[in-house]
Design a protein around this motif. Sequence first.
Motif, PDB file in Angstrom:
ATOM      1  N   THR A  41       0.764  -1.291   0.013  1.00 37.91           N
ATOM      2  CA  THR A  41       0.096  -0.026   0.163  1.00 37.91           C
ATOM      3  C   THR A  41       0.980   1.155   0.100  1.00 37.91           C
ATOM      4  O   THR A  41       1.573   1.350   0.953  1.00 37.91           O
ATOM      5  N   GLY A  42       0.632   2.014  -0.949  1.00 42.32           N
ATOM      6  CA  GLY A  42       1.511   3.445  -0.979  1.00 42.32           C
ATOM      7  C   GLY A  42       2.771   3.222  -1.362  1.00 42.32           C
ATOM      8  O   GLY A  42       3.853   3.927  -1.146  1.00 42.32           O
ATOM      9  N   ALA A  43       3.274   2.038  -1.932  1.00 42.20           N
ATOM     10  CA  ALA A  43       4.783   1.880  -1.994  1.00 42.20           C
ATOM     11  C   ALA A  43       5.358   2.711  -3.231  1.00 42.20           C
ATOM     12  O   ALA A  43       4.621   2.858  -4.008  1.00 42.20           O
ATOM     13  N   LEU A  44       6.491   3.017  -3.026  1.00 45.31           N
ATOM     14  CA  LEU A  44       7.239   3.949  -4.016  1.00 45.31           C
ATOM     15  C   LEU A  44       8.175   3.049  -4.891  1.00 45.31           C
ATOM     16  O   LEU A  44       9.243   2.507  -4.279  1.00 45.31           O
ATOM     17  N   LEU A  45       7.567   2.531  -5.973  1.00 43.48           N
ATOM     18  CA  LEU A  45       8.429   1.717  -6.971  1.00 43.48           C
ATOM     19  C   LEU A  45       8.651   2.359  -8.357  1.00 43.48           C
ATOM     20  O   LEU A  45       8.630   1.726  -9.069  1.00 43.48           O
ATOM     21  N   VAL A  46       8.856   3.578  -8.347  1.00 39.73           N
ATOM     22  CA  VAL A  46       9.261   4.420  -9.458  1.00 39.73           C
ATOM     23  C   VAL A  46      10.343   3.682 -10.330  1.00 39.73           C
ATOM     24  O   VAL A  46      11.405   3.737  -9.660  1.00 39.73           O
ATOM     25  N   GLY A  47      10.211   3.464 -11.562  1.00 40.72           N
ATOM     26  CA  GLY A  47      11.123   2.733 -12.442  1.00 40.72           C
ATOM     27  C   GLY A  47      11.653   1.474 -11.969  1.00 40.72           C
ATOM     28  O   GLY A  47      12.677   1.145 -12.774  1.00 40.72           O
ATOM     29  N   ALA A  48      10.913   0.813 -11.126  1.00 43.84           N
ATOM     30  CA  ALA A  48      11.235  -0.453 -10.575  1.00 43.84           C
ATOM     31  C   ALA A  48      11.295  -1.605 -11.650  1.00 43.84           C
ATOM     32  O   ALA A  48      10.253  -1.453 -12.588  1.00 43.84           O
ATOM     33  N   ASP A  49      12.224  -2.551 -11.884  1.00 44.83           N
ATOM     34  CA  ASP A  49      11.954  -3.695 -12.665  1.00 44.83           C
ATOM     35  C   ASP A  49      11.329  -4.727 -11.967  1.00 44.83           C
ATOM     36  O   ASP A  49      11.918  -5.398 -11.135  1.00 44.83           O
ATOM     37  N   LEU A  50       9.993  -5.009 -12.409  1.00 41.24           N
ATOM     38  CA  LEU A  50       9.271  -5.938 -11.671  1.00 41.24           C
ATOM     39  C   LEU A  50       8.885  -6.864 -12.691  1.00 41.24           C
ATOM     40  O   LEU A  50       7.791  -7.515 -12.433  1.00 41.24           O
ATOM     41  N   SER A  51       9.619  -7.177 -13.479  1.00 44.91           N
ATOM     42  CA  SER A  51       9.161  -8.082 -14.959  1.00 44.91           C
ATOM     43  C   SER A  51       9.356  -9.628 -14.329  1.00 44.91           C
ATOM     44  O   SER A  51      10.234  -9.951 -13.637  1.00 44.91           O
ATOM     45  N   GLY A  52       8.307 -10.058 -14.690  1.00 46.60           N
ATOM     46  CA  GLY A  52       8.124 -11.602 -14.117  1.00 46.60           C
ATOM     47  C   GLY A  52       7.956 -11.579 -12.485  1.00 46.60           C
ATOM     48  O   GLY A  52       7.834 -12.828 -12.265  1.00 46.60           O
ATOM     49  N   THR A  53       7.415 -10.808 -12.013  1.00 43.00           N
ATOM     50  CA  THR A  53       7.221 -10.619 -10.485  1.00 43.00           C
ATOM     51  C   THR A  53       5.903 -11.108 -10.281  1.00 43.00           C
ATOM     52  O   THR A  53       4.935 -11.111 -10.978  1.00 43.00           O
ATOM     53  N   LEU A  54       5.979 -12.301  -9.289  1.00 45.28           N
ATOM     54  CA  LEU A  54       4.689 -12.745  -8.643  1.00 45.28           C
ATOM     55  C   LEU A  54       4.140 -11.690  -7.758  1.00 45.28           C
ATOM     56  O   LEU A  54       4.429 -11.486  -6.633  1.00 45.28           O
ATOM     57  N   LEU A  55       2.879 -11.201  -7.897  1.00 41.67           N
ATOM     58  CA  LEU A  55       2.154 -10.326  -7.159  1.00 41.67           C
ATOM     59  C   LEU A  55       0.741 -10.667  -7.009  1.00 41.67           C
ATOM     60  O   LEU A  55      -0.206  -9.832  -6.916  1.00 41.67           O
ATOM     61  N   PRO A  56       0.326 -12.033  -7.267  1.00 42.99           N
ATOM     62  CA  PRO A  56      -1.223 -12.254  -7.099  1.00 42.99           C
ATOM     63  C   PRO A  56      -1.811 -11.816  -5.856  1.00 42.99           C
ATOM     64  O   PRO A  56      -1.191 -12.133  -4.769  1.00 42.99           O
ATOM     65  N   GLY A  57      -2.881 -11.171  -5.758  1.00 37.48           N
ATOM     66  CA  GLY A  57      -3.469 -10.820  -4.574  1.00 37.48           C
ATOM     67  C   GLY A  57      -2.775  -9.675  -3.858  1.00 37.48           C
ATOM     68  O   GLY A  57      -3.345  -9.148  -2.687  1.00 37.48           O
ATOM     69  N   ALA A  58      -1.635  -9.130  -4.363  1.00 35.50           N
ATOM     70  CA  ALA A  58      -0.994  -8.345  -3.556  1.00 35.50           C
ATOM     71  C   ALA A  58      -1.607  -6.882  -3.471  1.00 35.50           C
ATOM     72  O   ALA A  58      -2.660  -6.338  -4.405  1.00 35.50           O
TER      73      ALA A  58
END
Length: 137
Positions: free
Chosen positions: A32-49
Motif C-alpha cells: 500500500t502506497g509503495a514507492l516503486l518508480v522505475g522498478a524492474d518488476l518483470s516476471g514478478t509474482l504479485l497475485p492478490g498483492a
Amino acid sequence: MIEIIQKRTRRVLHTVEAETLAGADLSKLDLTGALLVGADLSGTLLPGANLAGANLSGANLGGANLTGAVLVDASLYDASLAGAILRGANLANAGLSGADLRGAQLQDADLSGAVYDLGTQWPAGFRPHARGAVRLA
C-alpha cells in the motif's frame, strides 16, 4: 536500492536492491502506497498483492502476475505492463497515461474511473471505455 514505504505511516516496509525485484515473489507483502518508480518488476509474482495508491510510474511489470491484485489509485504512468497478467485485478481510478498494456491479460479487470490518454497502449481490439476507463482530453 528500492524502499517499499507504507504511505499512511511513511514507515519502510522492505528494502531491496532494484535488480532483485525481477522475478521475485512479492505476493505476501502489503505494498500500500509503495514507492516503486522505475522498478524492474518483470516476471514478478504479485497475485492478490495490495498495491493501492502505489507509485509505479515508469516501472517494468512486463510478464508480472497481478491476478486479483489491488491497484486502486495506483500511478502507472509510463509503466510497461505488456504481457502482464491482470485477470480480476482492481485498477479503479488508476492512472494509466502512457502505460503499455499490449498483450496484457485484462479479463474481469476493474477499470472503473481509471484514466488513460492517447499514449496508453491497449491490447488489440480492447475497449477500455467499455470497462469504465476515462480518456483524458
